[in-house]
Structures are given as structure tokens and as C-alpha cells.
Design an enzyme around this catalytic site. Sequence first.
Site, PDB file in Angstrom:
ATOM      1  N   SER A 137      17.229  28.238 -29.368  1.00  0.00           N
ATOM      2  CA  SER A 137      18.621  27.719 -29.162  1.00  0.00           C
ATOM      3  C   SER A 137      19.640  28.954 -29.770  1.00  0.00           C
ATOM      4  O   SER A 137      19.301  30.409 -29.624  1.00  0.00           O
ATOM      5  CB  SER A 137      18.738  26.561 -28.247  1.00  0.00           C
ATOM      6  OG  SER A 137      19.954  26.676 -27.845  1.00  0.00           O
ATOM      7  N   ASP A 163      16.076  26.568 -22.148  1.00  0.00           N
ATOM      8  CA  ASP A 163      16.471  25.776 -23.833  1.00  0.00           C
ATOM      9  C   ASP A 163      15.641  25.803 -24.231  1.00  0.00           C
ATOM     10  O   ASP A 163      14.791  24.384 -24.168  1.00  0.00           O
ATOM     11  CB  ASP A 163      17.286  25.291 -23.309  1.00  0.00           C
ATOM     12  CG  ASP A 163      18.619  25.111 -25.036  1.00  0.00           C
ATOM     13  OD1 ASP A 163      17.441  25.382 -25.751  1.00  0.00           O
ATOM     14  OD2 ASP A 163      19.306  24.896 -24.731  1.00  0.00           O
TER      15      ASP A 163
END
Length: 391
Positions: free
Chosen positions: A117, A261
Site C-alpha cells: 500500500s 490494496d
Amino acid sequence: MTHIKKLAALLLVTILMGCSTTHTLDIRIPEKGYEQAIVGDIADNTSKEPLRFWAGEQDDFLYSELNKSTPLKVQGDALNILVLSGGGAKGAFGTGIVNGLYEQDKLEQYTIVTGVSAGALIAPFAFLGGDEVPRLKEVMLGITDKEVIGKRNFLNTLFKDGFSNGDNMFEFITHVYNPEMIEQIAKQHQAGRRLFIGTTQFDSDRLSIWNIGQIANSDIENKQALIHQIIAASSSIPGVFPPQFIQVNYQGEQYEELHVDGGLSAQMFFEPTQTDFNKVSKALGLTQQPYIHVIRNGMFNMPYEPTPDKGMKLLTRSLKSLTVLQSRGDLYKMLYDSELQQIDLRFTYVDDEFSAPSKTKAMFDLEYMKALYQYGFDKVVNDTVWSQKLP
């Protein structure tokens, strides 16, 4: 009245058609084949080192038990790993740490760098070091909602795949991680260092780990676009940014995988495969114990905060709490695994003492990010950056 109802129905159908996705389940990789699917053409996958793999799976590409050998190389006396967690705008903290280490001449040339991320955005800069580190500060503190989110359409959250169409985010990534940077990553890969970025393969909810240096060093025709997709996917918060559809090959057929993500499956990771790093050290002739530095872009404790009894406020607080608890769990797992392997693990995070408030409702509040950056930078200057004390 009937005419009005027909118009309303026509309008609703038009909205739904306009918001429909062009990616169908017809070309999604099937469950029976997703673990064996390869990226690129079969001809591009002749190397013993994979372009991507699954977290925790058995693989010997970092260490061969048969030959007692490793492709890794170490600058120094010990094998070292840098782990960068997710955290959204709190990636400014990790940016401050990396820049502080660089300016204090303490930024090591880590053998392995991993990122998820927000950590995926930082990882290539920390991996390359040198002149790229000051550019990291410029990039991370230059992120704004307008630049990466662009025009918001909340209907898309209900009927499509995110209230941002993702174009701004992808353009940002394409501009930042340019061909010259990708070429430098390939050279460091050739020198025996490894850069791993994690995404979540959404249909299986598993952490897919991408060997970025191997991709950069490969003959894949679209390797730069693939790396951009991976970084975009790893940092694409579901509901905010659309997922990335990555093309794969299974039994000669082309399919798509939906990636989002990496923080959905792990906030941070150090063990890309089940590798005994002490055996790697022995193969390299090293006598010192391997060590890991973990940068958690955020806290390990949720601050006390009276929450209004409203649906969105409660949901937002719940998601933040889940992320923090997930980070704690990931840290405890890494501490357990490192103890089993006799690896020295130290970490840094945003302590409860940090209290700078967000000044705006923006996802990327510049003043808040500057405060986080300075807080991380000062930890290095004050020599309080690495800790072994559990929060």
C-alpha cells in the site's frame, strides 16, 4: 404520471449502463487455475526466479537446498531486510524516517525491501537510495486529493468500483516511477538485491507478491505498464480507487486477475517465501545474524475518540480499528517468525505521543502529512527510531 415513471425508469437504466464495468467474470481466472497462472507469455517465464508468487508458499528461488546457493548479495556483514507497511497519508511518517536516515548517513543498502500500500509507494525509493531519497520527500509530500483522486463520483461507489475513476492515480504513478527508475531497479536486481511489493488478489483474498526487480529485468514487452499496475493496485483502497485487472496466462488461455490494496491481506510482510535466512547468510559466508527493520506507517493503538452514533462515522472508526489491529497481528507474527529463525527484528511506528490533528477533511491533508514527516525525521535525529519494546 405513467409517463414520468417511464422517464424515471429510463434515467435509472441509463445511469446503471453508464456506470457498468467493462470487465466481466467471463474472463476472470478460475479458482482451479489462479495459483498456477503466469504473468506474461510462457516464453517470458523461463527463469528459475518467478515474476510473482504467493505469500508463504514453498519456493527455493532465494535459497537452493540442493546447491546451498542464493542469488542474493550483501553489502556489509549481515543480510538485512526493510519492511514498509500500509498507512495511506501516514506514509509521510515512513518518508520522514527514510529521509532522516539518508541525511544522517544511516540509510542502509538493504538486501530485501518489501512494501504494501503506502509502503509500496515508498519501497522503490528506499530500495534505490541515493538521489532518489530527496525525490521521495518531494513526491510523498506533494500528493493531494486533486492530484491522485481527481473528480469524485459517489454513485460510482454504489454502481461501479470506486468513487474515483483511477485515471489521476495511474498518471501520477506512471510519472513518478519512470523508465529510468525502473531501469535502476533492474540493475540493483542484477546486483543481487530484491524488491517485493504485495497486492491482494481479490477473488482469493490472498497476498500476491511481485518480484519487481525480476519484472524490470525481464523481456516482458509491457513490463513498465505492469509495474505501474502493481504499484497502483497495492495502493488502491477499495471503494476509493478502482482495482487493477492484470492479465495472466493459464493453460494457453488469457484471463484477468482483480488486484487491490495489499493491506487487505497483510499490512506488512518480511518473509516472501518460506526461506531460512540463516542458511542464506551461511551461503554468503556471513557470520553476523540477519536483521529486519520494520516501518509501520501509523500507530499500533487506536486513540480514544468519542464517536458520533452515525452510520458512516461508526463504519470509518471500525475500519481504522481493524487496520490497526491487523498491523499488530502482522507485527506479532513477524516477531514470532524472526525468533524462530533467530533474526534480530526492530521496528518503528507513530507513538501515542503524536497528536497533530488533521486540519481539513481531505484524505491527503498536507499540514498533517508535514507534521508526520517531521515526527519521523526527528526520531532518526534523536536516535529513537528503532525499538524492540512492544506497544
